[in-house]
Design a protein around this motif. Structure first.
Motif, PDB file in Angstrom:
ATOM      1  N   THR A 166     -33.601   4.995 -22.520  1.00 38.31           N
ATOM      2  CA  THR A 166     -34.573   5.526 -23.472  1.00 38.31           C
ATOM      3  C   THR A 166     -33.833   6.137 -24.648  1.00 38.31           C
ATOM      4  O   THR A 166     -32.763   6.717 -24.501  1.00 38.31           O
ATOM      5  N   CYS A 167     -34.418   5.991 -25.813  1.00 36.85           N
ATOM      6  CA  CYS A 167     -33.759   6.411 -27.043  1.00 36.85           C
ATOM      7  C   CYS A 167     -34.767   7.132 -27.923  1.00 36.85           C
ATOM      8  O   CYS A 167     -35.878   6.636 -28.122  1.00 36.85           O
ATOM      9  N   VAL A 168     -34.399   8.283 -28.451  1.00 34.39           N
ATOM     10  CA  VAL A 168     -35.270   9.019 -29.349  1.00 34.39           C
ATOM     11  C   VAL A 168     -34.933   8.629 -30.777  1.00 34.39           C
ATOM     12  O   VAL A 168     -33.776   8.330 -31.102  1.00 34.39           O
ATOM     13  N   GLY A 169     -35.957   8.585 -31.635  1.00 38.36           N
ATOM     14  CA  GLY A 169     -35.728   8.276 -33.036  1.00 38.36           C
ATOM     15  C   GLY A 169     -34.837   9.320 -33.680  1.00 38.36           C
ATOM     16  O   GLY A 169     -35.096  10.516 -33.594  1.00 38.36           O
ATOM     17  N   SER A 170     -33.762   8.866 -34.327  1.00 39.27           N
ATOM     18  CA  SER A 170     -32.768   9.791 -34.858  1.00 39.27           C
ATOM     19  C   SER A 170     -32.172   9.234 -36.137  1.00 39.27           C
ATOM     20  O   SER A 170     -32.007   8.024 -36.295  1.00 39.27           O
ATOM     21  N   PRO A 189     -23.450 -13.989 -23.136  1.00 41.00           N
ATOM     22  CA  PRO A 189     -23.695 -12.564 -23.061  1.00 41.00           C
ATOM     23  C   PRO A 189     -25.184 -12.216 -23.021  1.00 41.00           C
ATOM     24  O   PRO A 189     -26.006 -13.040 -23.379  1.00 41.00           O
ATOM     25  N   PHE A 190     -25.493 -11.001 -22.601  1.00 39.56           N
ATOM     26  CA  PHE A 190     -26.872 -10.562 -22.497  1.00 39.56           C
ATOM     27  C   PHE A 190     -27.444 -10.278 -23.886  1.00 39.56           C
ATOM     28  O   PHE A 190     -26.726  -9.982 -24.827  1.00 39.56           O
ATOM     29  N   ASP A 191     -28.760 -10.358 -23.971  1.00 39.98           N
ATOM     30  CA  ASP A 191     -29.449  -9.984 -25.200  1.00 39.98           C
ATOM     31  C   ASP A 191     -30.004  -8.568 -25.074  1.00 39.98           C
ATOM     32  O   ASP A 191     -30.299  -8.099 -23.980  1.00 39.98           O
ATOM     33  N   TYR A 192     -30.167  -7.915 -26.227  1.00 36.03           N
ATOM     34  CA  TYR A 192     -30.705  -6.562 -26.272  1.00 36.03           C
ATOM     35  C   TYR A 192     -31.959  -6.545 -27.141  1.00 36.03           C
ATOM     36  O   TYR A 192     -32.022  -7.234 -28.163  1.00 36.03           O
ATOM     37  N   PHE A 193     -32.929  -5.733 -26.705  1.00 33.07           N
ATOM     38  CA  PHE A 193     -34.165  -5.601 -27.458  1.00 33.07           C
ATOM     39  C   PHE A 193     -34.562  -4.127 -27.500  1.00 33.07           C
ATOM     40  O   PHE A 193     -34.244  -3.353 -26.591  1.00 33.07           O
ATOM     41  N   SER A 194     -35.267  -3.747 -28.544  1.00 33.75           N
ATOM     42  CA  SER A 194     -35.849  -2.402 -28.603  1.00 33.75           C
ATOM     43  C   SER A 194     -37.363  -2.527 -28.658  1.00 33.75           C
ATOM     44  O   SER A 194     -37.900  -3.437 -29.295  1.00 33.75           O
ATOM     45  N   PHE A 195     -38.035  -1.615 -27.963  1.00 35.01           N
ATOM     46  CA  PHE A 195     -39.492  -1.557 -27.940  1.00 35.01           C
ATOM     47  C   PHE A 195     -39.908  -0.141 -28.344  1.00 35.01           C
ATOM     48  O   PHE A 195     -39.564   0.826 -27.640  1.00 35.01           O
ATOM     49  N   SER A 196     -40.586  -0.003 -29.454  1.00 34.09           N
ATOM     50  CA  SER A 196     -41.097   1.319 -29.815  1.00 34.09           C
ATOM     51  C   SER A 196     -42.189   1.719 -28.832  1.00 34.09           C
ATOM     52  O   SER A 196     -42.939   0.876 -28.341  1.00 34.09           O
ATOM     53  N   PHE A 197     -42.241   3.011 -28.536  1.00 32.15           N
ATOM     54  CA  PHE A 197     -43.147   3.513 -27.498  1.00 32.15           C
ATOM     55  C   PHE A 197     -43.990   4.628 -28.098  1.00 32.15           C
ATOM     56  O   PHE A 197     -43.470   5.676 -28.479  1.00 32.15           O
ATOM     57  N   HIS A 198     -45.293   4.396 -28.191  1.00 33.88           N
ATOM     58  CA  HIS A 198     -46.187   5.367 -28.810  1.00 33.88           C
ATOM     59  C   HIS A 198     -46.919   6.207 -27.768  1.00 33.88           C
ATOM     60  O   HIS A 198     -46.977   7.429 -27.856  1.00 33.88           O
ATOM     61  N   ASP A 199     -47.539   5.550 -26.797  1.00 34.36           N
ATOM     62  CA  ASP A 199     -48.159   6.252 -25.684  1.00 34.36           C
ATOM     63  C   ASP A 199     -48.148   5.299 -24.497  1.00 34.36           C
ATOM     64  O   ASP A 199     -47.577   4.217 -24.558  1.00 34.36           O
ATOM     65  N   GLU A 200     -48.788   5.709 -23.401  1.00 33.92           N
ATOM     66  CA  GLU A 200     -48.651   4.930 -22.175  1.00 33.92           C
ATOM     67  C   GLU A 200     -49.301   3.558 -22.241  1.00 33.92           C
ATOM     68  O   GLU A 200     -49.059   2.705 -21.386  1.00 33.92           O
ATOM     69  N   THR A 254     -38.120   5.106 -28.124  1.00 27.44           N
ATOM     70  CA  THR A 254     -37.844   3.677 -28.055  1.00 27.44           C
ATOM     71  C   THR A 254     -37.203   3.335 -26.722  1.00 27.44           C
ATOM     72  O   THR A 254     -36.397   4.113 -26.195  1.00 27.44           O
ATOM     73  N   LEU A 255     -37.568   2.183 -26.168  1.00 20.71           N
ATOM     74  CA  LEU A 255     -36.883   1.647 -24.995  1.00 20.71           C
ATOM     75  C   LEU A 255     -35.853   0.638 -25.471  1.00 20.71           C
ATOM     76  O   LEU A 255     -36.179  -0.283 -26.234  1.00 20.71           O
ATOM     77  N   ILE A 256     -34.613   0.806 -25.036  1.00 17.86           N
ATOM     78  CA  ILE A 256     -33.565  -0.172 -25.301  1.00 17.86           C
ATOM     79  C   ILE A 256     -33.386  -0.981 -24.021  1.00 17.86           C
ATOM     80  O   ILE A 256     -33.027  -0.438 -22.972  1.00 17.86           O
ATOM     81  N   VAL A 257     -33.661  -2.276 -24.103  1.00 17.30           N
ATOM     82  CA  VAL A 257     -33.669  -3.147 -22.931  1.00 17.30           C
ATOM     83  C   VAL A 257     -32.500  -4.122 -23.005  1.00 17.30           C
ATOM     84  O   VAL A 257     -32.302  -4.797 -24.021  1.00 17.30           O
ATOM     85  N   GLN A 258     -31.732  -4.173 -21.922  1.00 16.96           N
ATOM     86  CA  GLN A 258     -30.627  -5.110 -21.809  1.00 16.96           C
ATOM     87  C   GLN A 258     -31.026  -6.216 -20.838  1.00 16.96           C
ATOM     88  O   GLN A 258     -31.246  -5.976 -19.654  1.00 16.96           O
ATOM     89  N   GLU A 259     -31.167  -7.431 -21.353  1.00 18.27           N
ATOM     90  CA  GLU A 259     -31.529  -8.558 -20.509  1.00 18.27           C
ATOM     91  C   GLU A 259     -30.394  -8.880 -19.548  1.00 18.27           C
ATOM     92  O   GLU A 259     -29.227  -8.816 -19.902  1.00 18.27           O
ATOM     93  N   GLN A 260     -30.752  -9.220 -18.291  1.00 19.56           N
ATOM     94  CA  GLN A 260     -29.752  -9.551 -17.284  1.00 19.56           C
ATOM     95  C   GLN A 260     -30.153 -10.829 -16.567  1.00 19.56           C
ATOM     96  O   GLN A 260     -31.157 -10.866 -15.862  1.00 19.56           O
ATOM     97  N   LEU A 288     -37.625   6.915 -16.257  1.00 23.67           N
ATOM     98  CA  LEU A 288     -37.182   6.753 -17.633  1.00 23.67           C
ATOM     99  C   LEU A 288     -37.663   7.885 -18.535  1.00 23.67           C
ATOM    100  O   LEU A 288     -36.882   8.502 -19.244  1.00 23.67           O
ATOM    101  N   MET A 289     -38.967   8.146 -18.512  1.00 25.45           N
ATOM    102  CA  MET A 289     -39.504   9.216 -19.359  1.00 25.45           C
ATOM    103  C   MET A 289     -40.884   9.628 -18.867  1.00 25.45           C
ATOM    104  O   MET A 289     -41.546   8.890 -18.145  1.00 25.45           O
ATOM    105  N   ARG A 290     -41.289  10.828 -19.278  1.00 24.94           N
ATOM    106  CA  ARG A 290     -42.620  11.334 -18.950  1.00 24.94           C
ATOM    107  C   ARG A 290     -43.629  10.891 -20.005  1.00 24.94           C
ATOM    108  O   ARG A 290     -43.268  10.620 -21.153  1.00 24.94           O
ATOM    109  N   SER A 291     -44.897  10.848 -19.599  1.00 24.94           N
ATOM    110  CA  SER A 291     -45.956  10.552 -20.558  1.00 24.94           C
ATOM    111  C   SER A 291     -46.035  11.664 -21.598  1.00 24.94           C
ATOM    112  O   SER A 291     -45.652  12.807 -21.351  1.00 24.94           O
TER     113      SER A 291
END
Length: 342
Positions: A310-314, A67-78, A56-62, A262-265
């Motif tokens: 970047t965040c791993v499912g846990s 205050p800033f907003d936060y969003f998560s985007f699940s990431f399956h492949d490129e 998952t990508l954790i995104v902090q709006e700037q 951020l991360m590798r494919s």
């Protein structure tokens, strides 16, 4: 399924994403006990990291709105990112931003400057520990004293943000007016220091930093020209430093200041997901380190300016919690009426 041995059920479940596991808590008491077990939680985390799944990508709006907003985007492949899910800020304070300090093993650490408070949460299962004073969370008082007393070289000052890798906090250090040649690492388990040489002495005119791309990275930034990146394949082994790529202006095709890896494919690791920054705009890009091709792409509803971790499912839980609450877990989109329940 009821006839399958428990070890086979455990093996199958450990390969599934967090969202599915939260739903399966309701299948039976047997599955509930398995999924909530500490041995299973550790097994699932290890497999998620090794297989590069459930990321998952954790995104902090700037922007000018605080205050800033936060969003998560699940990431399956490129080519496949999930829809953005809003993450509620547990340290909400008007006119003061809450920053992401770090992310490790699926837990995200947030810091509010006004109240000097930290919140640690698992964004996928909404497990939260909040209102913790900064000095006790980051290192602890006694550990902070040990850092002051045991600092390896009194002439060295810290010249980078800390990054967490292999159970240690890592900083670039240098004497005044010099470029960093050493990394000071503080092992949180042993509370001991170690010194690691950097792979390259950059000119004083260059900016250097540390990042984590699976392993510890050392990066040299030549303003608006190129970024050079080395990877430490075996943590603590200076001989394992390996140059992995250079991203240059001509390759990117436009001016940039910094491309944060951020991360590798998932498949072959030859493509790097990056956060490209330039003149108050941020762009997600894929960079092919073999073909030296950069591709900017769009993620729906992504803010114009943002910072990413970047965040791993846990399924990791925090102190004081011994079970996952299936009524809360897995629902990142928060009803405003529920925010007072945090």
């Amino acid at each position: 399924m009821s006839n399958l041995p428990i070890d086979i059920i455990t093996n199958i479940l450990s390969r599934l994403p967090v969202k599915s596991l939260v739903r399966f808590l309701c299948v039976s008491n047997r599955w509930y006990i398995v999924i909530n077990g500490q041995a299973f939680i550790k097994l699932h985390l290890h497999r998620s990291i090794e297989s590069k799944t459930d990321r998952t990508l954790i995104v902090q709006e700037q922007n000018a709105c605080i205050p800033f907003d936060y969003f998560s985007f699940s990431f399956h492949d490129e080519n496949c990112f999930g829809k953005p899910l809003e993450i509620y800020q547990p340290l909400h304070c008007s006119n003061v931003s809450t920053d992401i300090l770090s992310c490790c093993d699926g837990l995200v650490c947030l810091y509010n400057q006004w109240g000097e408070e930290i919140a640690i949460l698992n964004p996928l299962i909404r497990n939260l520990e909040r209102s913790l004073k900064l000095r006790y969370v980051v290192l602890g008082y006694s550990v902070g004293k040990k850092i002051e007393d045991q600092w390896p070289n009194k002439e060295w000052s810290i010249c980078s943000d800390s990054v967490f890798s292999n159970g240690a906090l890592n900083w670039l250090v240098a004497e005044e007016g010099q470029s960093p040649e050493n990394i000071v690492a503080f092992d949180l388990a042993t509370e001991k220091f170690r010194i690691i040489r950097t792979p390259h002495k950059a000119p004083t005119s260059c900016v250097t930093c540390l990042e984590v791309l699976g392993q510890l990275c050392f990066i040299v930034i030549v303003d608006e020209m190129y970024n050079d990146v080395w990877l430490m394949k075996e943590y603590g082994e200076e001989s394992s430093w390996t140059w992995i790529y250079k991203i240059e202006q001509g390759v990117v095709g436009s001016t940039f200041e910094y491309c944060k890896p951020l991360m590798r494919s998932k498949n072959n690791g030859k493509k790097i997901l990056m956060e490209e920054s330039y003149r108050y705009r941020t762009y997600p890009i894929w960079y092919d380190i073999e073909k030296k091709i950069r591709k900017r792409f769009k993620i729906p509803k992504l803010p114009e300016v943002f910072q990413t971790v970047t965040c791993v499912g846990s399924l990791l839980l925090l102190d004081g919690d011994n079970v996952i609450d299936p009524t809360l877990a897995g629902h990142n989109v928060i009803d405003p009426a529920q925010k007072n329940n945090w």
